[in-house]
Scaffold this motif. Structure first.
Motif, PDB file in Angstrom:
ATOM      1  N   SER A  76     -37.273  35.318 -45.994  1.00 12.65           N
ATOM      2  CA  SER A  76     -37.635  34.673 -44.742  1.00 12.65           C
ATOM      3  C   SER A  76     -37.849  33.180 -44.953  1.00 12.65           C
ATOM      4  N   ALA A  77     -37.691  32.424 -43.892  1.00  8.77           N
ATOM      5  CA  ALA A  77     -37.876  30.981 -43.966  1.00  8.77           C
ATOM      6  C   ALA A  77     -39.317  30.626 -43.602  1.00  8.77           C
ATOM      7  N   VAL A  78     -39.855  29.646 -44.323  1.00  5.70           N
ATOM      8  CA  VAL A  78     -41.181  29.132 -44.000  1.00  5.70           C
ATOM      9  C   VAL A  78     -40.991  27.755 -43.382  1.00  5.70           C
ATOM     10  N   ILE A  79     -41.579  27.580 -42.211  1.00  5.61           N
ATOM     11  CA  ILE A  79     -41.401  26.338 -41.471  1.00  5.61           C
ATOM     12  C   ILE A  79     -42.745  25.648 -41.316  1.00  5.61           C
ATOM     13  N   SER A  80     -42.789  24.387 -41.660  1.00  4.44           N
ATOM     14  CA  SER A  80     -44.018  23.617 -41.496  1.00  4.44           C
ATOM     15  C   SER A  80     -43.780  22.484 -40.510  1.00  4.44           C
ATOM     16  N   GLN A  81     -44.840  22.111 -39.817  1.00 10.49           N
ATOM     17  CA  GLN A  81     -44.770  21.033 -38.845  1.00 10.49           C
ATOM     18  C   GLN A  81     -45.917  20.057 -39.075  1.00 10.49           C
ATOM     19  N   LYS A  82     -45.623  18.789 -38.816  1.00  9.42           N
ATOM     20  CA  LYS A  82     -46.664  17.769 -38.867  1.00  9.42           C
ATOM     21  C   LYS A  82     -46.499  16.842 -37.679  1.00  9.42           C
ATOM     22  N   PRO A  83     -47.566  16.420 -37.001  1.00 15.19           N
ATOM     23  CA  PRO A  83     -48.942  16.878 -37.210  1.00 15.19           C
ATOM     24  C   PRO A  83     -49.167  18.252 -36.573  1.00 15.19           C
ATOM     25  N   SER A  84     -50.266  18.873 -36.909  1.00 17.74           N
ATOM     26  CA  SER A  84     -50.583  20.165 -36.284  1.00 17.74           C
ATOM     27  C   SER A  84     -51.127  19.962 -34.876  1.00 17.74           C
ATOM     28  N   ARG A  85     -51.748  18.844 -34.646  1.00 22.62           N
ATOM     29  CA  ARG A  85     -52.247  18.508 -33.320  1.00 22.62           C
ATOM     30  C   ARG A  85     -52.437  16.999 -33.232  1.00 22.62           C
ATOM     31  N   ASP A  86     -52.435  16.510 -32.007  1.00 24.27           N
ATOM     32  CA  ASP A  86     -52.694  15.094 -31.785  1.00 24.27           C
ATOM     33  C   ASP A  86     -53.149  14.870 -30.352  1.00 24.27           C
ATOM     34  N   ILE A  87     -53.920  13.856 -30.182  1.00 22.16           N
ATOM     35  CA  ILE A  87     -54.350  13.405 -28.851  1.00 22.16           C
ATOM     36  C   ILE A  87     -53.818  11.998 -28.690  1.00 22.16           C
ATOM     37  N   CYS A  88     -53.033  11.788 -27.652  1.00 15.10           N
ATOM     38  CA  CYS A  88     -52.331  10.513 -27.488  1.00 15.10           C
ATOM     39  C   CYS A  88     -52.631   9.908 -26.127  1.00 15.10           C
ATOM     40  N   GLN A  89     -52.429   8.604 -26.062  1.00 16.60           N
ATOM     41  CA  GLN A  89     -52.616   7.884 -24.813  1.00 16.60           C
ATOM     42  C   GLN A  89     -51.320   7.889 -24.010  1.00 16.60           C
ATOM     43  N   ARG A  90     -51.481   7.873 -22.728  1.00 17.17           N
ATOM     44  CA  ARG A  90     -50.338   7.773 -21.810  1.00 17.17           C
ATOM     45  C   ARG A  90     -49.475   6.561 -22.172  1.00 17.17           C
ATOM     46  N   GLY A  91     -48.165   6.742 -22.146  1.00 20.02           N
ATOM     47  CA  GLY A  91     -47.240   5.642 -22.390  1.00 20.02           C
ATOM     48  C   GLY A  91     -46.832   5.467 -23.837  1.00 20.02           C
TER      49      GLY A  91
ATOM     50  N   GLN B  34     -42.630  16.211 -37.022  1.00 20.63           N
ATOM     51  CA  GLN B  34     -41.715  16.521 -38.115  1.00 20.63           C
ATOM     52  C   GLN B  34     -41.681  18.025 -38.370  1.00 20.63           C
ATOM     53  N   CYS B  35     -40.517  18.524 -38.717  1.00 20.49           N
ATOM     54  CA  CYS B  35     -40.326  19.945 -39.014  1.00 20.49           C
ATOM     55  C   CYS B  35     -39.583  20.070 -40.335  1.00 20.49           C
ATOM     56  N   GLN B  36     -40.146  20.828 -41.240  1.00 12.97           N
ATOM     57  CA  GLN B  36     -39.533  21.032 -42.554  1.00 12.97           C
ATOM     58  C   GLN B  36     -39.382  22.525 -42.803  1.00 12.97           C
ATOM     59  N   VAL B  37     -38.182  22.942 -43.189  1.00 14.02           N
ATOM     60  CA  VAL B  37     -37.913  24.338 -43.511  1.00 14.02           C
ATOM     61  C   VAL B  37     -37.744  24.463 -45.029  1.00 14.02           C
ATOM     62  N   ASP B  38     -38.233  25.557 -45.588  1.00 16.13           N
ATOM     63  CA  ASP B  38     -38.199  25.671 -47.052  1.00 16.13           C
ATOM     64  C   ASP B  38     -36.861  26.151 -47.597  1.00 16.13           C
ATOM     65  N   SER B  39     -35.963  26.532 -46.714  1.00 14.52           N
ATOM     66  CA  SER B  39     -34.639  26.963 -47.149  1.00 14.52           C
ATOM     67  C   SER B  39     -33.638  26.558 -46.079  1.00 14.52           C
ATOM     68  N   GLN B  40     -32.387  26.581 -46.445  1.00 18.03           N
ATOM     69  CA  GLN B  40     -31.382  26.124 -45.483  1.00 18.03           C
ATOM     70  C   GLN B  40     -31.283  27.091 -44.309  1.00 18.03           C
ATOM     71  N   VAL B  41     -31.201  26.537 -43.144  1.00 21.63           N
ATOM     72  CA  VAL B  41     -31.027  27.330 -41.939  1.00 21.63           C
ATOM     73  C   VAL B  41     -29.760  26.859 -41.244  1.00 21.63           C
TER      74      VAL B  41
END
Lengths: 113, 113
Positions: free
Chosen positions: B1-16, B22-29
């Protein structure tokens, strides 16, 4: 009519009970049927994958597809508190690049200890 | 199975402002996708990330708002541009492996103020 309909719940059942989760769909071209489990603040993980009609069993989980009724089910036997999650049904016509997976809204399941 | 990681896990941003996920997979998909999951709604496909070429967007999503890159088989980014509160959602990266099984990352929870 939406392509995939799924009752959002929440569904609360006591530990040890049999859980039945269901989806209906309108597109008779769907051939691949999936159930995903999503824990809070996690991505969906594939639980069961079936092709066309019939049943598929994996441990405490049984997936059932009735194409004549356009109805799919996921049964969980001997339910555990760790089964508490959101369950999403999903389906597609095929596995080619253009065959998009259509997801239900998900059913929130609570297993009460 | 593929393991997928994302960054950031959460964020609070201002309008505008803009946020790049980012998404990183541990094996080719073979294929990578970006989805949006809003509360009480089903997973909505934003686009298919194509390696070395422009992404393929679904109806209702445009490149100016959601630019996507996929420089190689295991990495992709999604930018949410000129954000508004309506963009508050969970953004999920997904990859399809050699067995045609679709795997999901843990998601990025975005709140736009």
């Amino acid at each position: 009519q939406k392509e995939v309909e799924q009752d959002p719940g929440p569904l609360s059942v006591p530990e040890g009970a049999i859980v039945s989760l269901n989806c209906t769909y309108s597109n008779s071209a769907f051939q691949y049927f999936m159930w995903y489990r999503q824990y809070s603040r996690k991505g969906p993980e594939l639980l069961m994958y079936t092709y066309s009609s019939g049943n598929k069993e994996d441990g405490r989980f049984t997936a059932q597809v009735d194409k004549s009724s356009k109805y799919i089910s996921l049964f969980i036997r001997d339910s555990q508190p760790s089964d508490s999650a959101t369950y999403l049904c999903a389906m597609s016509r095929g596995v080619d690049r253009d065959d998009k997976i259509i997801f239900g809204k998900g059913t929130r399941l609570h297993i009460l200890p | 199975s593929a393991v997928i990681s994302q960054k950031p896990s959460r964020d609070i941003c201002q309008r505008g402002t803009s946020l790049t996920i980012q998404c990183q997979v541990d094996s080719q998909v073979t294929m990578m996708f970006w989805y949006r999951q809003q509360p009480g709604q089903s997973l909505t496909l934003i686009a298919t990330a194509n390696q070395g070429s422009e992404a393929t967007y679904e109806s209702g999503f445009v490149i100016d708002k959601f630019p996507i890159s996929r420089p190689n088989l295991t990495f992709s980014t999604l930018t949410v541009s000129n954000m508004s509160p309506e963009d508050s959602s969970i953004y999920l990266c997904s990859g399809v492996g050699a067995t045609d099984t679709q795997y999901f990352g843990p998601g990025t929870r975005l709140t736009v103020l």
